[in-house]
Design a protein around this motif. Structure first.
Motif, PDB file in Angstrom:
ATOM      1  N   MET A 275       0.857  -1.177   0.000  1.00 41.59           N
ATOM      2  CA  MET A 275       0.000   0.000   0.000  1.00 41.59           C
ATOM      3  C   MET A 275       0.895   1.230   0.000  1.00 41.59           C
ATOM      4  O   MET A 275       1.738   1.381   0.876  1.00 41.59           O
ATOM      5  CB  MET A 275      -0.945   0.028   1.197  1.00 41.59           C
ATOM      6  N   VAL A 276       0.707   2.064  -0.995  1.00 35.22           N
ATOM      7  CA  VAL A 276       1.520   3.275  -1.128  1.00 35.22           C
ATOM      8  C   VAL A 276       0.600   4.478  -1.300  1.00 35.22           C
ATOM      9  O   VAL A 276      -0.507   4.377  -1.823  1.00 35.22           O
ATOM     10  CB  VAL A 276       2.495   3.186  -2.325  1.00 35.22           C
ATOM     11  N   GLN A 277       1.094   5.598  -0.852  1.00 29.83           N
ATOM     12  CA  GLN A 277       0.371   6.855  -1.012  1.00 29.83           C
ATOM     13  C   GLN A 277       0.738   7.465  -2.351  1.00 29.83           C
ATOM     14  O   GLN A 277       1.903   7.477  -2.736  1.00 29.83           O
ATOM     15  CB  GLN A 277       0.738   7.819   0.112  1.00 29.83           C
ATOM     16  N   ILE A 278      -0.261   7.973  -3.058  1.00 25.19           N
ATOM     17  CA  ILE A 278      -0.048   8.592  -4.362  1.00 25.19           C
ATOM     18  C   ILE A 278      -0.484  10.042  -4.266  1.00 25.19           C
ATOM     19  O   ILE A 278      -1.564  10.345  -3.749  1.00 25.19           O
ATOM     20  CB  ILE A 278      -0.854   7.871  -5.454  1.00 25.19           C
ATOM     21  N   ASP A 279       0.353  10.907  -4.753  1.00 21.57           N
ATOM     22  CA  ASP A 279       0.021  12.335  -4.774  1.00 21.57           C
ATOM     23  C   ASP A 279      -0.626  12.649  -6.123  1.00 21.57           C
ATOM     24  O   ASP A 279       0.038  12.603  -7.157  1.00 21.57           O
ATOM     25  CB  ASP A 279       1.288  13.170  -4.586  1.00 21.57           C
ATOM     26  N   PRO A 280      -1.930  12.976  -6.157  1.00 18.86           N
ATOM     27  CA  PRO A 280      -2.593  13.214  -7.439  1.00 18.86           C
ATOM     28  C   PRO A 280      -2.138  14.506  -8.115  1.00 18.86           C
ATOM     29  O   PRO A 280      -2.345  14.675  -9.319  1.00 18.86           O
ATOM     30  CB  PRO A 280      -4.077  13.279  -7.073  1.00 18.86           C
TER      31      PRO A 280
ATOM     32  N   ASN B 155       6.575  -2.532   1.748  1.00 18.03           N
ATOM     33  CA  ASN B 155       6.207  -1.186   1.345  1.00 18.03           C
ATOM     34  C   ASN B 155       4.743  -0.998   1.727  1.00 18.03           C
ATOM     35  O   ASN B 155       3.859  -1.313   0.952  1.00 18.03           O
ATOM     36  CB  ASN B 155       6.425  -1.016  -0.162  1.00 18.03           C
ATOM     37  N   PHE B 156       4.517  -0.491   2.923  1.00 18.98           N
ATOM     38  CA  PHE B 156       3.151  -0.356   3.417  1.00 18.98           C
ATOM     39  C   PHE B 156       3.036   0.931   4.208  1.00 18.98           C
ATOM     40  O   PHE B 156       3.690   1.104   5.231  1.00 18.98           O
ATOM     41  CB  PHE B 156       2.801  -1.561   4.313  1.00 18.98           C
ATOM     42  N   HIS B 157       2.214   1.849   3.719  1.00 18.33           N
ATOM     43  CA  HIS B 157       1.976   3.129   4.378  1.00 18.33           C
ATOM     44  C   HIS B 157       0.469   3.298   4.518  1.00 18.33           C
ATOM     45  O   HIS B 157      -0.228   3.397   3.515  1.00 18.33           O
ATOM     46  CB  HIS B 157       2.579   4.259   3.547  1.00 18.33           C
ATOM     47  N   PRO B 158      -0.074   3.286   5.759  1.00 14.83           N
ATOM     48  CA  PRO B 158      -1.535   3.312   5.907  1.00 14.83           C
ATOM     49  C   PRO B 158      -2.190   4.602   5.442  1.00 14.83           C
ATOM     50  O   PRO B 158      -3.374   4.611   5.143  1.00 14.83           O
ATOM     51  CB  PRO B 158      -1.744   3.085   7.399  1.00 14.83           C
ATOM     52  N   GLY B 159      -1.478   5.697   5.365  1.00 17.37           N
ATOM     53  CA  GLY B 159      -2.054   6.939   4.866  1.00 17.37           C
ATOM     54  C   GLY B 159      -2.749   7.771   5.923  1.00 17.37           C
ATOM     55  O   GLY B 159      -3.118   7.289   6.985  1.00 17.37           O
ATOM     56  N   ASP B 160      -2.918   9.052   5.621  1.00 17.49           N
ATOM     57  CA  ASP B 160      -3.592   9.995   6.504  1.00 17.49           C
ATOM     58  C   ASP B 160      -4.902  10.431   5.864  1.00 17.49           C
ATOM     59  O   ASP B 160      -5.283   9.942   4.808  1.00 17.49           O
ATOM     60  CB  ASP B 160      -2.679  11.209   6.739  1.00 17.49           C
ATOM     61  N   SER B 161      -5.588  11.375   6.495  1.00 19.10           N
ATOM     62  CA  SER B 161      -6.862  11.864   5.971  1.00 19.10           C
ATOM     63  C   SER B 161      -6.701  12.431   4.571  1.00 19.10           C
ATOM     64  O   SER B 161      -5.742  13.145   4.280  1.00 19.10           O
ATOM     65  CB  SER B 161      -7.412  12.956   6.884  1.00 19.10           C
ATOM     66  N   ASN B 162      -7.637  12.114   3.695  1.00 24.23           N
ATOM     67  CA  ASN B 162      -7.714  12.597   2.317  1.00 24.23           C
ATOM     68  C   ASN B 162      -6.542  12.186   1.441  1.00 24.23           C
ATOM     69  O   ASN B 162      -6.311  12.788   0.403  1.00 24.23           O
ATOM     70  CB  ASN B 162      -7.873  14.125   2.289  1.00 24.23           C
ATOM     71  N   ASP B 163      -5.802  11.169   1.830  1.00 21.74           N
ATOM     72  CA  ASP B 163      -4.705  10.668   1.000  1.00 21.74           C
ATOM     73  C   ASP B 163      -5.249   9.663  -0.014  1.00 21.74           C
ATOM     74  O   ASP B 163      -6.092   8.834   0.308  1.00 21.74           O
ATOM     75  CB  ASP B 163      -3.637   9.972   1.847  1.00 21.74           C
TER      76      ASP B 163
ATOM     77  N   LEU C 114      -3.557   0.128  -3.215  1.00 26.44           N
ATOM     78  CA  LEU C 114      -3.387  -1.134  -2.514  1.00 26.44           C
ATOM     79  C   LEU C 114      -3.292  -2.255  -3.535  1.00 26.44           C
ATOM     80  O   LEU C 114      -4.128  -2.361  -4.431  1.00 26.44           O
ATOM     81  CB  LEU C 114      -4.557  -1.388  -1.565  1.00 26.44           C
ATOM     82  N   ARG C 115      -2.248  -3.067  -3.396  1.00 30.76           N
ATOM     83  CA  ARG C 115      -2.060  -4.196  -4.308  1.00 30.76           C
ATOM     84  C   ARG C 115      -1.812  -5.445  -3.476  1.00 30.76           C
ATOM     85  O   ARG C 115      -1.040  -5.432  -2.526  1.00 30.76           O
ATOM     86  CB  ARG C 115      -0.880  -3.938  -5.237  1.00 30.76           C
ATOM     87  N   ALA C 116      -2.482  -6.513  -3.843  1.00 28.51           N
ATOM     88  CA  ALA C 116      -2.309  -7.808  -3.173  1.00 28.51           C
ATOM     89  C   ALA C 116      -1.783  -8.812  -4.190  1.00 28.51           C
ATOM     90  O   ALA C 116      -2.219  -8.835  -5.342  1.00 28.51           O
ATOM     91  CB  ALA C 116      -3.627  -8.300  -2.595  1.00 28.51           C
ATOM     92  N   CYS C 117      -0.860  -9.625  -3.738  1.00 27.29           N
ATOM     93  CA  CYS C 117      -0.313 -10.683  -4.580  1.00 27.29           C
ATOM     94  C   CYS C 117      -0.470 -12.008  -3.845  1.00 27.29           C
ATOM     95  O   CYS C 117       0.035 -12.164  -2.737  1.00 27.29           O
ATOM     96  CB  CYS C 117       1.149 -10.409  -4.888  1.00 27.29           C
ATOM     97  N   MET C 118      -1.197 -12.917  -4.446  1.00 30.74           N
ATOM     98  CA  MET C 118      -1.437 -14.238  -3.865  1.00 30.74           C
ATOM     99  C   MET C 118      -0.661 -15.259  -4.682  1.00 30.74           C
ATOM    100  O   MET C 118      -0.726 -15.253  -5.906  1.00 30.74           O
ATOM    101  CB  MET C 118      -2.929 -14.565  -3.912  1.00 30.74           C
ATOM    102  N   SER C 119       0.075 -16.121  -4.012  1.00 30.07           N
ATOM    103  CA  SER C 119       0.778 -17.194  -4.717  1.00 30.07           C
ATOM    104  C   SER C 119       0.298 -18.538  -4.183  1.00 30.07           C
ATOM    105  O   SER C 119       0.040 -18.682  -2.995  1.00 30.07           O
ATOM    106  CB  SER C 119       2.289 -17.048  -4.550  1.00 30.07           C
ATOM    107  N   PHE C 120       0.157 -19.498  -5.084  1.00 31.10           N
ATOM    108  CA  PHE C 120      -0.341 -20.818  -4.690  1.00 31.10           C
ATOM    109  C   PHE C 120       0.197 -21.874  -5.646  1.00 31.10           C
ATOM    110  O   PHE C 120       0.615 -21.576  -6.763  1.00 31.10           O
ATOM    111  CB  PHE C 120      -1.872 -20.846  -4.657  1.00 31.10           C
ATOM    112  N   ASP C 121       0.177 -23.113  -5.182  1.00 29.70           N
ATOM    113  CA  ASP C 121       0.621 -24.245  -5.987  1.00 29.70           C
ATOM    114  C   ASP C 121      -0.499 -24.689  -6.917  1.00 29.70           C
ATOM    115  O   ASP C 121      -1.658 -24.764  -6.504  1.00 29.70           O
ATOM    116  CB  ASP C 121       1.012 -25.429  -5.096  1.00 29.70           C
TER     117      ASP C 121
END
Length: 187
Positions: free
Chosen positions: A106-111, A135-143, A147-154
């Motif tokens: 989860m990363v913060q993006i400046d629009p 790389n995980f930043h929970p963010g503040d108000s109005n940010d 969010l990206r999730a990666c799942m790996s499996f057999d």
């Protein structure tokens, strides 16, 4: 009897046997079965494998959407990495090693000062220990948050059909990705 007549008798019998073998139709079904059955098995295994991959992708996408909705509706609460990961795992219904095979970013993006997010997702390599928070930043108000999730499996059938030709990592695991963007509500 001459030597030539001794040799020609077995050759004549061999020729007669070959002609009779060519004309006979016994065993033709067996030959067709031996040729067609492996192809049909490969198609069946590929279909089941593709169905499982699609089902897991749909479940991961839905779990990501519902979790992001929960984050947006729980204004003022500070969702951390483990809570978000556990929520995605619960909503996805994937109980097999979800906590160790799901990696979040989860990363913060400046629009107003746009910079692209890294295009290659960072997935878990099952040989290594889990590095849960890279790389995980929970963010503040109005940010604006990405969010990206990666799942790996057999794969179910690792050396048959589709799983043998699909892109996997060094351990033979398949990676699925889900992304979402949202704005942190004011606290």
């Amino acid at each position: 009897m001459t030597r030539a007549s001794l040799l020609s008798a077995p050759l004549r019998r061999l020729g007669a046997n070959l002609r009779r073998f060519r004309r006979t139709e016994t065993g033709s079904v067996t030959v067709e079965f031996v040729i067609v059955f492996p192809v049909m098995l490969m198609i069946l295994f590929s279909t089941v494998e593709l169905g499982v991959i699609n089902l897991r992708q749909i479940m991961l996408d839905r779990a990501m959407d519902v979790t992001v909705r929960d984050i947006r509706l729980s204004t003022g609460s500070d969702m951390q990495h483990d809570a978000i990961r556990d929520a995605i795992c619960d909503y996805a219904g994937m109980k097999d090693d979800c906590a160790t095979s799901l990696k979040l970013e989860m990363v913060q993006i400046d629009p107003f000062n746009w910079s692209a997010v890294n295009a290659t997702p960072d997935c878990i390599d099952s040989v290594e220990e889990v590095d849960a928070v890279k790389n995980f930043h929970p963010g503040d108000s109005n940010d604006l948050m990405f969010l990206r999730a990666c799942m790996s499996f057999d794969p179910m059938f690792p050396h048959w059909g589709l799983a043998d030709s699909i892109q996997t990592d060094g351990d033979g695991r398949i990676h699925l990705y889900a992304t979402s963007a949202f704005v942190q509500e004011p606290k």
